[in-house]
Scaffold this active site. Structure first.
Site, PDB file in Angstrom:
ATOM      1  N   THR A  37      24.383 -61.528   8.315  1.00 19.58           N
ATOM      2  CA  THR A  37      23.102 -61.654   7.643  1.00 19.58           C
ATOM      3  C   THR A  37      23.189 -60.890   6.329  1.00 19.58           C
ATOM      4  O   THR A  37      23.889 -59.898   6.236  1.00 19.58           O
ATOM      5  CB  THR A  37      21.995 -61.050   8.530  1.00 19.58           C
ATOM      6  OG1 THR A  37      21.822 -61.875   9.678  1.00 19.58           O
ATOM      7  CG2 THR A  37      20.676 -60.918   7.795  1.00 19.58           C
ATOM      8  N   ARG A  46      15.614 -71.425  17.508  1.00 19.56           N
ATOM      9  CA  ARG A  46      15.562 -69.970  17.659  1.00 19.56           C
ATOM     10  C   ARG A  46      15.264 -69.320  16.314  1.00 19.56           C
ATOM     11  O   ARG A  46      15.794 -69.708  15.286  1.00 19.56           O
ATOM     12  CB  ARG A  46      16.890 -69.457  18.206  1.00 19.56           C
ATOM     13  CG  ARG A  46      16.984 -67.934  18.354  1.00 19.56           C
ATOM     14  CD  ARG A  46      17.644 -67.282  17.164  1.00 19.56           C
ATOM     15  NE  ARG A  46      17.870 -65.839  17.372  1.00 19.56           N
ATOM     16  CZ  ARG A  46      18.363 -65.033  16.435  1.00 19.56           C
ATOM     17  NH1 ARG A  46      18.668 -65.509  15.245  1.00 19.56           N
ATOM     18  NH2 ARG A  46      18.548 -63.747  16.686  1.00 19.56           N
ATOM     19  N   GLY A  92      15.036 -65.466  14.415  1.00 20.06           N
ATOM     20  CA  GLY A  92      15.399 -64.064  14.539  1.00 20.06           C
ATOM     21  C   GLY A  92      14.446 -63.137  13.818  1.00 20.06           C
ATOM     22  O   GLY A  92      13.302 -63.490  13.519  1.00 20.06           O
ATOM     23  N   ASP A  93      14.929 -61.950  13.503  1.00 21.86           N
ATOM     24  CA  ASP A  93      14.084 -60.915  12.895  1.00 21.86           C
ATOM     25  C   ASP A  93      13.942 -61.058  11.391  1.00 21.86           C
ATOM     26  O   ASP A  93      12.988 -60.543  10.794  1.00 21.86           O
ATOM     27  CB  ASP A  93      14.676 -59.544  13.189  1.00 21.86           C
ATOM     28  CG  ASP A  93      16.015 -59.347  12.489  1.00 21.86           C
ATOM     29  OD1 ASP A  93      16.108 -58.467  11.612  1.00 21.86           O
ATOM     30  OD2 ASP A  93      16.972 -60.073  12.797  1.00 21.86           O
ATOM     31  N   THR A 144      19.937 -55.857   9.856  1.00 19.50           N
ATOM     32  CA  THR A 144      20.879 -56.876  10.289  1.00 19.50           C
ATOM     33  C   THR A 144      21.420 -56.500  11.657  1.00 19.50           C
ATOM     34  O   THR A 144      21.294 -55.362  12.093  1.00 19.50           O
ATOM     35  CB  THR A 144      22.034 -57.019   9.271  1.00 19.50           C
ATOM     36  OG1 THR A 144      22.949 -58.015   9.732  1.00 19.50           O
ATOM     37  CG2 THR A 144      22.788 -55.713   9.092  1.00 19.50           C
ATOM     38  N   GLY A 145      22.019 -57.469  12.343  1.00 13.37           N
ATOM     39  CA  GLY A 145      22.531 -57.221  13.681  1.00 13.37           C
ATOM     40  C   GLY A 145      22.038 -58.282  14.643  1.00 13.37           C
ATOM     41  O   GLY A 145      22.055 -59.468  14.339  1.00 13.37           O
TER      42      GLY A 145
END
Length: 310
Positions: free
Chosen positions: A177, A205, A207-208, A228-229
């Site tokens: 990311t 889906r 993500g954050d 990120t992660g």
């Protein structure tokens, strides 16, 4: 009162994967290009303009899991998430599961400035990208397709659990990311994050990265954060908002990041989080629990500075 501007970028955090010295150098050079482009804007422009430009540069490079280099979902499709936030007004814009354009961060800014909304997803985001004539996505890179074909056989033969914890697949590099945070001469903070999401994710889906308070946040007088992660970890922790709350309570930026990453490690394990952040005084801090974290920062007065990958 004028402040000393600063910008920082990241190119993802996660497990180490098989990477040649040449690949690593390419990524580091791409980070430097992003810093240079953001810094050029920051010298005379706003923090908001700078983070958009830096992230757009990384999206365009094709070397990160964002923009032109994004990974694919289970169906082999690219779905992009991105979020941007302007600390001066707490304005935010985001897109998710967007397929039409590679330039997701500029589309997120369009959402922020041209609509009454914060987050637009799927076909609605694609419609907006076409309406504002953003460049179409060229499709997955050869590297992404090779990785997809490698795991597609394992998916079909059900050699690993597909529907849960697929980010734990051996040799799968979680992260890539991209993000940026900046502090301009007027004391304004901004943050931006863009991603292709988890490799082999379920279609749809999110993500954050497009969620204010999770993977992206900026508030003047407090902090700008890009994370990120593993997105599910950031969302469960409300990671960026948690950092902001700790800074508001009086913790230094470094201590706030230490506390949040320690909590992530305790609850969810290693290789889950990487953070870059700038506080209201223009102090920069970074923290990760990952094996690899590409990041760097720069200021007009000090030039380009790059921290090595962990």
């Amino acid at each position: 009162m004028k402040h000393k501007p600063i910008i920082a970028v990241h190119g993802g955090a996660g497990r180490a994967r098989r990477m040649s010295d040449e690949e690593r150098k390419e990524i580091e050079n791409a980070l430097m290009d992003a810093l240079k482009s953001g810094l050029d804007v920051l010298r005379s422009g706003t923090a908001l303009d700078a983070v958009e430009e830096a992230v757009k540069t990384m999206e365009a490079s094709g070397l990160f899991n964002a923009g032109k280099g994004a990974v694919v979902n289970l169906k082999g499709e690219i779905e992009l998430d991105a979020g941007i936030m302007w600390g001066k007004t707490l304005s935010a814009g985001a897109v998710a599961a967007q397929k039409y354009t590679w330039n997701a961060i500029s589309l997120a800014r369009i959402v922020m400035e041209k609509t009454d909304h914060v987050l637009i997803v799927g076909e609605g985001a694609d419609f907006l990208a076409k309406k504002f004539n953003l460049e179409p996505h060229p499709g997955p890179t050869r590297r992404v397709l090779e990785r997809y074909n490698e795991y597609k056989t394992q998916v079909n033969e059900k050699r690993f659990e597909l529907w849960k914890n697929n980010y734990e697949v051996k040799d799968l590099y979680v992260g890539d990311t991209v993000g940026a945070v900046a502090f301009d001469s007027d004391g304004n903070l901004a943050a931006a994050t863009s991603t292709g999401g988890l490799f082999l994710k379920l279609p749809g889906r999110v993500g954050d990265s497009p969620i204010p308070g999770a993977g992206v946040y900026a508030e003047n007088g407090v902090v700008a954060v890009s994370a990120t992660g593993v997105g599910e970890v950031m969302m469960k922790l409300s990671l960026a908002s948690r950092i902001a709350s700790l800074v508001r309570s009086g913790l230094t930026l470094e201590k706030a990041l230490d506390e949040v990453v320690s909590l992530a490690s305790k609850l969810f394990g290693a290789n889950t989080v990487g953070i870059i952040a700038i506080d209201a005084q223009g102090n920069y801090a970074e923290k990760t629990n990952a094996e690899v974290f590409f990041r760097g920062w720069a200021s007009p007065s000090e030039g380009l500075l790059r921290a090595p990958s962990k």
